[in-house]
Design a protein around this motif. Sequence first.
Motif, PDB file in Angstrom:
ATOM      1  N   LEU A 108       3.661 -68.572  -0.345  1.00  0.00           N
ATOM      2  CA  LEU A 108       2.675 -69.578  -0.726  1.00  0.00           C
ATOM      3  C   LEU A 108       2.538 -69.702  -2.241  1.00  0.00           C
ATOM      4  O   LEU A 108       2.357 -70.800  -2.769  1.00  0.00           O
ATOM      5  N   GLU A 109       2.644 -68.583  -2.950  1.00  0.00           N
ATOM      6  CA  GLU A 109       2.520 -68.612  -4.400  1.00  0.00           C
ATOM      7  C   GLU A 109       3.726 -69.256  -5.072  1.00  0.00           C
ATOM      8  O   GLU A 109       3.603 -69.915  -6.103  1.00  0.00           O
ATOM      9  N   SER A 110       4.896 -69.062  -4.505  1.00  0.00           N
ATOM     10  CA  SER A 110       6.114 -69.593  -5.123  1.00  0.00           C
ATOM     11  C   SER A 110       6.472 -70.989  -4.625  1.00  0.00           C
ATOM     12  O   SER A 110       7.408 -71.602  -5.153  1.00  0.00           O
ATOM     13  N   ASN A 111       5.740 -71.486  -3.624  1.00  0.00           N
ATOM     14  CA  ASN A 111       5.993 -72.826  -3.085  1.00  0.00           C
ATOM     15  C   ASN A 111       4.666 -73.551  -2.938  1.00  0.00           C
ATOM     16  O   ASN A 111       4.023 -73.498  -1.883  1.00  0.00           O
ATOM     17  N   SER A 112       4.256 -74.233  -3.994  1.00  0.00           N
ATOM     18  CA  SER A 112       2.932 -74.863  -3.989  1.00  0.00           C
ATOM     19  C   SER A 112       2.808 -75.973  -2.954  1.00  0.00           C
ATOM     20  O   SER A 112       1.695 -76.368  -2.592  1.00  0.00           O
ATOM     21  N   SER A 113       3.940 -76.475  -2.448  1.00  0.00           N
ATOM     22  CA  SER A 113       3.898 -77.543  -1.455  1.00  0.00           C
ATOM     23  C   SER A 113       3.696 -77.018  -0.029  1.00  0.00           C
ATOM     24  O   SER A 113       3.427 -77.790   0.888  1.00  0.00           O
ATOM     25  N   VAL A 114       3.841 -75.709   0.158  1.00  0.00           N
ATOM     26  CA  VAL A 114       3.705 -75.125   1.500  1.00  0.00           C
ATOM     27  C   VAL A 114       2.232 -74.857   1.790  1.00  0.00           C
ATOM     28  O   VAL A 114       1.526 -74.250   0.980  1.00  0.00           O
ATOM     29  N   ASP A 115       1.773 -75.310   2.950  1.00  0.00           N
ATOM     30  CA  ASP A 115       0.388 -75.111   3.354  1.00  0.00           C
ATOM     31  C   ASP A 115       0.223 -74.024   4.411  1.00  0.00           C
ATOM     32  O   ASP A 115      -0.794 -73.341   4.444  1.00  0.00           O
ATOM     33  N   VAL A 116       1.204 -73.892   5.298  1.00  0.00           N
ATOM     34  CA  VAL A 116       1.127 -72.942   6.405  1.00  0.00           C
ATOM     35  C   VAL A 116       2.426 -72.150   6.457  1.00  0.00           C
ATOM     36  O   VAL A 116       3.505 -72.731   6.477  1.00  0.00           O
ATOM     37  N   VAL A 117       2.314 -70.827   6.477  1.00  0.00           N
ATOM     38  CA  VAL A 117       3.503 -69.990   6.630  1.00  0.00           C
ATOM     39  C   VAL A 117       3.283 -69.075   7.831  1.00  0.00           C
ATOM     40  O   VAL A 117       2.190 -68.532   8.024  1.00  0.00           O
ATOM     41  N   PHE A 118       4.313 -68.950   8.662  1.00  0.00           N
ATOM     42  CA  PHE A 118       4.227 -68.113   9.855  1.00  0.00           C
ATOM     43  C   PHE A 118       5.559 -67.403  10.026  1.00  0.00           C
ATOM     44  O   PHE A 118       6.536 -67.705   9.339  1.00  0.00           O
ATOM     45  N   SER A 119       5.601 -66.454  10.955  1.00  0.00           N
ATOM     46  CA  SER A 119       6.803 -65.618  11.073  1.00  0.00           C
ATOM     47  C   SER A 119       7.224 -65.472  12.526  1.00  0.00           C
ATOM     48  O   SER A 119       6.546 -65.918  13.456  1.00  0.00           O
ATOM     49  N   ASN A 120       8.343 -64.776  12.691  1.00  0.00           N
ATOM     50  CA  ASN A 120       8.785 -64.411  14.030  1.00  0.00           C
ATOM     51  C   ASN A 120       8.010 -63.169  14.482  1.00  0.00           C
ATOM     52  O   ASN A 120       7.311 -62.523  13.692  1.00  0.00           O
ATOM     53  N   THR A 121       8.152 -62.823  15.758  1.00  0.00           N
ATOM     54  CA  THR A 121       7.437 -61.684  16.321  1.00  0.00           C
ATOM     55  C   THR A 121       8.373 -60.841  17.181  1.00  0.00           C
ATOM     56  O   THR A 121       9.412 -61.321  17.648  1.00  0.00           O
TER      57      THR A 121
ATOM     58  N   MET B  47      -7.784 -62.905  -2.943  1.00  0.00           N
ATOM     59  CA  MET B  47      -6.716 -63.870  -2.669  1.00  0.00           C
ATOM     60  C   MET B  47      -6.680 -64.263  -1.197  1.00  0.00           C
ATOM     61  O   MET B  47      -6.556 -65.432  -0.857  1.00  0.00           O
ATOM     62  N   VAL B  48      -6.779 -63.280  -0.274  1.00  0.00           N
ATOM     63  CA  VAL B  48      -6.604 -63.530   1.163  1.00  0.00           C
ATOM     64  C   VAL B  48      -7.860 -63.126   1.925  1.00  0.00           C
ATOM     65  O   VAL B  48      -8.432 -62.062   1.675  1.00  0.00           O
ATOM     66  N   SER B  49      -8.265 -63.966   2.861  1.00  0.00           N
ATOM     67  CA  SER B  49      -9.315 -63.618   3.813  1.00  0.00           C
ATOM     68  C   SER B  49      -8.673 -63.529   5.192  1.00  0.00           C
ATOM     69  O   SER B  49      -8.098 -64.506   5.667  1.00  0.00           O
ATOM     70  N   VAL B  50      -8.762 -62.361   5.817  1.00  0.00           N
ATOM     71  CA  VAL B  50      -8.179 -62.123   7.134  1.00  0.00           C
ATOM     72  C   VAL B  50      -9.277 -62.330   8.176  1.00  0.00           C
ATOM     73  O   VAL B  50     -10.358 -61.730   8.066  1.00  0.00           O
ATOM     74  N   LEU B  51      -9.000 -63.159   9.182  1.00  0.00           N
ATOM     75  CA  LEU B  51      -9.990 -63.465  10.210  1.00  0.00           C
ATOM     76  C   LEU B  51      -9.536 -62.911  11.554  1.00  0.00           C
ATOM     77  O   LEU B  51      -8.436 -63.207  12.017  1.00  0.00           O
ATOM     78  N   MET B  52     -10.403 -62.114  12.191  1.00  0.00           N
ATOM     79  CA  MET B  52     -10.096 -61.569  13.505  1.00  0.00           C
ATOM     80  C   MET B  52     -11.349 -61.590  14.374  1.00  0.00           C
ATOM     81  O   MET B  52     -12.389 -61.061  13.988  1.00  0.00           O
ATOM     82  N   SER B  53     -11.238 -62.217  15.534  1.00  0.00           N
ATOM     83  CA  SER B  53     -12.317 -62.223  16.511  1.00  0.00           C
ATOM     84  C   SER B  53     -11.975 -61.243  17.625  1.00  0.00           C
ATOM     85  O   SER B  53     -10.832 -61.190  18.092  1.00  0.00           O
ATOM     86  N   VAL B  54     -12.971 -60.471  18.061  1.00  0.00           N
ATOM     87  CA  VAL B  54     -12.747 -59.388  19.020  1.00  0.00           C
ATOM     88  C   VAL B  54     -13.640 -59.591  20.240  1.00  0.00           C
ATOM     89  O   VAL B  54     -14.850 -59.820  20.099  1.00  0.00           O
ATOM     90  N   HIS B  55     -13.044 -59.505  21.419  1.00  0.00           N
ATOM     91  CA  HIS B  55     -13.825 -59.524  22.655  1.00  0.00           C
ATOM     92  C   HIS B  55     -13.223 -58.530  23.638  1.00  0.00           C
ATOM     93  O   HIS B  55     -12.170 -58.775  24.216  1.00  0.00           O
ATOM     94  N   ASN B  56     -13.881 -57.384  23.770  1.00  0.00           N
ATOM     95  CA  ASN B  56     -13.446 -56.341  24.709  1.00  0.00           C
ATOM     96  C   ASN B  56     -12.002 -55.895  24.460  1.00  0.00           C
ATOM     97  O   ASN B  56     -11.183 -55.857  25.377  1.00  0.00           O
ATOM     98  N   ASP B  57     -11.704 -55.547  23.210  1.00  0.00           N
ATOM     99  CA  ASP B  57     -10.350 -55.137  22.833  1.00  0.00           C
ATOM    100  C   ASP B  57     -10.303 -53.701  22.332  1.00  0.00           C
ATOM    101  O   ASP B  57      -9.421 -53.340  21.545  1.00  0.00           O
ATOM    102  N   ALA B  58     -11.232 -52.862  22.779  1.00  0.00           N
ATOM    103  CA  ALA B  58     -11.329 -51.507  22.236  1.00  0.00           C
ATOM    104  C   ALA B  58     -10.038 -50.713  22.401  1.00  0.00           C
ATOM    105  O   ALA B  58      -9.697 -49.886  21.548  1.00  0.00           O
ATOM    106  N   GLU B  59      -9.294 -50.961  23.476  1.00  0.00           N
ATOM    107  CA  GLU B  59      -8.096 -50.175  23.743  1.00  0.00           C
ATOM    108  C   GLU B  59      -7.058 -50.294  22.631  1.00  0.00           C
ATOM    109  O   GLU B  59      -6.355 -49.325  22.311  1.00  0.00           O
ATOM    110  N   TYR B  60      -6.955 -51.471  22.031  1.00  0.00           N
ATOM    111  CA  TYR B  60      -5.913 -51.718  21.031  1.00  0.00           C
ATOM    112  C   TYR B  60      -6.466 -51.948  19.623  1.00  0.00           C
ATOM    113  O   TYR B  60      -5.696 -52.081  18.669  1.00  0.00           O
TER     114      TYR B  60
END
Length: 264
Positions: free
Chosen positions: A105-118, A1-14
């Motif tokens: 996204l599954e319950s709202n077929s019209s939504v293309d992008v969902v994001f959150s607070n941090t 269902m989901v593909s998670v994408l993460m690019s890493v450059h010199n981030d070993a500490e975290y």
Amino acid sequence: MVSVLMSVHNDAEYLEDAIESILNQTYRDFEFLITDDCSQDGSRSIIRSYARKEERVKAFVNEVNQGLAASLNDMLDEARGRFIARMDADDISRSCRFERQVDCLESNSSVDVVFSNTRIIDKHDNPVCVAWRPDEEEIINWIGRRCYIPHPTVMVRKSSIREVDGYDESYWTGQDHDLWQRMKENGATFRYLSEVLLDYRLNPDSVRAEYDGDYWFKVSNMCIWNKSRLKSLAYISRLTLWQQLQILMKFFVPHFIMHCRGES
């Protein structure tokens, strides 16, 4: 269902904390694509270690530093999921993040992008403050002029991102701002989940960092910008006299003025 994408450059500490926060999601139907973008620290070995023991982790290596946009586009070509989730190598996703976003996204077929607070955290994992954002309507209206959409919190329909040909690789930073603008112009619909689903790190070594040795001044400023004025004073002893005066002056500036000017 989901593909998670993460690019890493010199981030070993975290990096391990970031990876673990994805692998520990309550929603389990995902693959985790991680690209080492020519790191010179221990990032590559950490990624390979996880790829050996966790079948959902797919490791890729750039022998030349390509930058975030190009790395994300390469992973988009490999992604098998219906939805694309972003993650950064120095942040921490809350365990319920994917569950909340997939449900939206599954319950709202019209939504293309969902994001959150941090929630903002410092380089030592200590909480700084919960980020302030305007309401959903204002966030969407500001797209193209100012970005209130935190890139590592986003989940998007793969079909929608492909319609605008993915990320513009001419951008070394700000590629997400450009993407949201093009998707909005293409008719994409955005949904804001106001709950905190990710800890966003103020990393002094990130590509977009502009600290110039003034890390704690930046942290204190972030508190003021995010309506945590009293918390800004917690860092005052770490600042120079001139920085202290600036923080005290901003302490009394109404937030709507800073918001209109786009300054912290």
